[in-house]
Design a protein around this motif. Structure first.
Motif, PDB file in Angstrom:
ATOM      1  N   PRO A  76     -21.918  66.712  71.881  1.00 24.53           N
ATOM      2  CA  PRO A  76     -20.721  67.169  73.040  1.00 24.53           C
ATOM      3  C   PRO A  76     -19.816  66.606  73.917  1.00 24.53           C
ATOM      4  O   PRO A  76     -20.482  65.987  74.903  1.00 24.53           O
ATOM      5  CB  PRO A  76     -21.547  68.492  74.086  1.00 24.53           C
ATOM      6  N   PRO A  77     -18.751  66.559  74.187  1.00 24.69           N
ATOM      7  CA  PRO A  77     -17.742  65.606  74.595  1.00 24.69           C
ATOM      8  C   PRO A  77     -18.373  65.748  76.638  1.00 24.69           C
ATOM      9  O   PRO A  77     -18.615  67.256  77.336  1.00 24.69           O
ATOM     10  CB  PRO A  77     -16.280  65.997  74.870  1.00 24.69           C
ATOM     11  N   ARG A  78     -18.826  65.125  77.289  1.00 26.40           N
ATOM     12  CA  ARG A  78     -18.989  64.976  78.912  1.00 26.40           C
ATOM     13  C   ARG A  78     -17.940  64.587  79.890  1.00 26.40           C
ATOM     14  O   ARG A  78     -17.086  63.842  79.648  1.00 26.40           O
ATOM     15  CB  ARG A  78     -20.348  64.072  79.222  1.00 26.40           C
ATOM     16  N   ILE A  79     -18.012  65.593  80.474  1.00 22.96           N
ATOM     17  CA  ILE A  79     -16.933  66.143  81.378  1.00 22.96           C
ATOM     18  C   ILE A  79     -17.060  65.659  83.357  1.00 22.96           C
ATOM     19  O   ILE A  79     -17.983  66.667  83.752  1.00 22.96           O
ATOM     20  CB  ILE A  79     -15.146  66.847  81.082  1.00 22.96           C
ATOM     21  N   LEU A  80     -16.097  65.013  84.100  1.00 27.68           N
ATOM     22  CA  LEU A  80     -16.615  64.725  84.786  1.00 27.68           C
ATOM     23  C   LEU A  80     -15.157  64.995  85.703  1.00 27.68           C
ATOM     24  O   LEU A  80     -14.174  64.627  85.746  1.00 27.68           O
ATOM     25  CB  LEU A  80     -16.704  63.638  85.325  1.00 27.68           C
ATOM     26  N   PHE A  81     -15.515  66.211  87.500  1.00 31.59           N
ATOM     27  CA  PHE A  81     -14.785  66.784  87.676  1.00 31.59           C
ATOM     28  C   PHE A  81     -15.232  65.951  89.363  1.00 31.59           C
ATOM     29  O   PHE A  81     -16.595  65.604  89.842  1.00 31.59           O
ATOM     30  CB  PHE A  81     -15.023  67.975  88.036  1.00 31.59           C
ATOM     31  N   ILE A  82     -14.138  64.876  89.669  1.00 30.57           N
ATOM     32  CA  ILE A  82     -14.178  64.216  91.502  1.00 30.57           C
ATOM     33  C   ILE A  82     -13.381  64.945  91.634  1.00 30.57           C
ATOM     34  O   ILE A  82     -12.139  65.264  91.790  1.00 30.57           O
ATOM     35  CB  ILE A  82     -14.415  63.014  91.206  1.00 30.57           C
ATOM     36  N   SER A 108     -24.311  55.568  85.633  1.00 28.89           N
ATOM     37  CA  SER A 108     -25.613  54.011  85.204  1.00 28.89           C
ATOM     38  C   SER A 108     -26.127  54.635  83.639  1.00 28.89           C
ATOM     39  O   SER A 108     -26.402  53.126  83.232  1.00 28.89           O
ATOM     40  CB  SER A 108     -26.719  54.071  87.025  1.00 28.89           C
ATOM     41  N   ASN A 109     -25.912  55.680  84.060  1.00 30.61           N
ATOM     42  CA  ASN A 109     -26.447  56.630  82.979  1.00 30.61           C
ATOM     43  C   ASN A 109     -25.547  55.888  81.459  1.00 30.61           C
ATOM     44  O   ASN A 109     -24.270  55.095  81.521  1.00 30.61           O
ATOM     45  CB  ASN A 109     -26.250  58.479  82.921  1.00 30.61           C
ATOM     46  N   ASN A 121     -19.945  55.859  74.847  1.00 31.79           N
ATOM     47  CA  ASN A 121     -19.317  56.506  76.552  1.00 31.79           C
ATOM     48  C   ASN A 121     -19.707  56.560  77.309  1.00 31.79           C
ATOM     49  O   ASN A 121     -19.922  58.690  76.604  1.00 31.79           O
ATOM     50  CB  ASN A 121     -17.574  56.766  76.278  1.00 31.79           C
ATOM     51  N   TYR A 122     -20.367  57.254  78.345  1.00 29.26           N
ATOM     52  CA  TYR A 122     -21.414  58.306  78.556  1.00 29.26           C
ATOM     53  C   TYR A 122     -20.091  59.734  79.327  1.00 29.26           C
ATOM     54  O   TYR A 122     -20.476  61.173  79.224  1.00 29.26           O
ATOM     55  CB  TYR A 122     -22.300  57.841  79.996  1.00 29.26           C
ATOM     56  N   TYR A 123     -19.201  59.357  80.272  1.00 31.65           N
ATOM     57  CA  TYR A 123     -17.998  60.217  80.247  1.00 31.65           C
ATOM     58  C   TYR A 123     -16.934  60.368  79.306  1.00 31.65           C
ATOM     59  O   TYR A 123     -16.549  59.152  78.926  1.00 31.65           O
ATOM     60  CB  TYR A 123     -17.544  60.110  81.464  1.00 31.65           C
ATOM     61  N   ASP A 124     -16.887  61.003  78.979  1.00 28.48           N
ATOM     62  CA  ASP A 124     -15.360  61.754  77.779  1.00 28.48           C
ATOM     63  C   ASP A 124     -14.232  61.870  78.527  1.00 28.48           C
ATOM     64  O   ASP A 124     -13.232  61.036  78.138  1.00 28.48           O
ATOM     65  CB  ASP A 124     -15.758  62.338  77.041  1.00 28.48           C
ATOM     66  N   ASN A 159     -19.777  52.115  82.414  1.00 24.29           N
ATOM     67  CA  ASN A 159     -20.520  52.356  81.124  1.00 24.29           C
ATOM     68  C   ASN A 159     -20.234  53.756  80.306  1.00 24.29           C
ATOM     69  O   ASN A 159     -20.443  54.401  79.468  1.00 24.29           O
ATOM     70  CB  ASN A 159     -21.754  53.831  81.445  1.00 24.29           C
ATOM     71  N   SER A 160     -18.600  53.633  80.726  1.00 21.64           N
ATOM     72  CA  SER A 160     -18.140  54.280  80.311  1.00 21.64           C
ATOM     73  C   SER A 160     -16.520  54.360  79.776  1.00 21.64           C
ATOM     74  O   SER A 160     -15.536  54.753  80.243  1.00 21.64           O
ATOM     75  CB  SER A 160     -17.799  56.500  81.053  1.00 21.64           C
ATOM     76  N   PRO A 161     -16.221  53.031  79.143  1.00 20.60           N
ATOM     77  CA  PRO A 161     -15.048  52.212  79.106  1.00 20.60           C
ATOM     78  C   PRO A 161     -13.695  53.040  78.158  1.00 20.60           C
ATOM     79  O   PRO A 161     -12.799  52.156  79.054  1.00 20.60           O
ATOM     80  CB  PRO A 161     -15.349  50.749  78.579  1.00 20.60           C
TER      81      PRO A 161
END
Length: 289
Positions: free
Chosen positions: A44-50, A104-105, A111-114, A146-148
């Motif tokens: 599953p893609p990982r999605i970050l909201f900031i 750091s994950n 790519n930790y975040y997609d 870690n998510s280039p």
């Protein structure tokens, strides 16, 4: 004045062209805004909201987006770093321990975040382009460690003024311009076109009517206007359409706001009863993907 306008146009063109050269595989929207290319995810893609209260207040963008994904069998992993009423640098420092742990994950696909959705405060996005760029870079540098190849969507803030205010469009245009300029400095970044979608809704695209008994169905507030149910629905569908390039199947119920008072909350409610025109809003969202 014409020379100044021409000079600005050359700057914008140069910035966008240089970014295209470094990420030529990226898609373009119909009006020339580049669209980031997501990495190939294993699982599953990982999605970050900031962001701040425009990400979550009366309604929650991460929650509504998760519900749309669930209803459409899109398996995603959602995280968020949200602090009310502050610009991006304060969001980071307020959540520094959690943020540094997340950044750091690592993930086996590289790519930790997609996907990352970054929402700056409206005052910074409107009046301080230099800080806007710096704040985006602050997060982009940490994300890229870690998510280039993460696809970054910079949130296009909506005009903070009421639609009936004579300065609404001037603020809208300035925010749009600044978001494009700021995003141009970030690798594999594009716009989440919230401001454009809100403007279209206010203008009555697809037959949408934002007023009911002189009440704005999109936003509410005194010093700050925040999304209520129509606006939150529009924003969530826009994000879904932007990431997956298709309209979502709308579930019968979504977690929406019961109102704007101190005793109100978010809970599962029927979309047909709490969103005034979901069909029109879905069309507006899809046209701004």
């Amino acid at each position: 004045m014409k020379k100044h306008i021409l000079f600005l146009s050359v700057i914008v063109s140069t910035l966008i062209t240089s970014c295209h050269n470094s990420a030529s595989e990226n898609l373009m929207t119909s009006d020339g805004i580049r669209k980031p290319k997501p990495p190939k995810a294993i699982g599953p893609p990982r999605i970050l909201f900031i962001g701040n209260s425009h990400t979550e207040y009366y309604v929650s963008a991460p929650t509504l987006f998760q519900e749309l994904c669930n209803a459409n069998n899109q398996n995603v992993n959602i995280q968020q770093l949200v602090t009310m009423g502050v610009p991006l640098d304060k969001v980071y420092f307020t959540n520094k321990t959690e943020a540094n742990q997340n950044f750091s994950n690592i993930d086996k696909d590289g790519n930790y975040y997609d996907y990352v959705i970054i929402q700056e405060s409206t005052p910074i996005a409107l009046t301080n382009l230099s800080k806007y760029r710096d704040n985006l870079k602050l997060f982009a540098q940490k994300i890229h460690k870690n998510s280039p190849d993460a696809a970054i969507y910079v949130y296009q803030n909506m005009s903070p003024l009421s639609y009936i205010n004579s300065e609404y469009y001037n603020y809208y245009k300035e925010l749009r311009k600044n978001t494009i300029l700021a995003a141009a400095f970030i690798k594999n970044a594009g716009l989440l076109r919230v401001g454009d979608a809100v403007k279209d809704a206010y203008e009555g695209k697809n037959g949408y009517k934002y007023l009911t008994n002189n009440k704005d169905n999109l936003r509410d507030g005194k010093s700050t206007l925040h999304f209520i149910n129509d606006g939150g629905f529009l924003q969530a569908v826009l994000l879904y359409a932007t990431i997956f390039d298709k309209k979502p199947i709308i579930p019968k119920k979504l977690i929406l706001s019961t109102g704007t008072g101190d005793n109100d909350c978010m809970r599962k409610q029927e979309v047909s009863k709490t969103v005034t025109d979901p069909v029109a809003l879905e069309e507006i969202a899809f046209s701004n993907r």
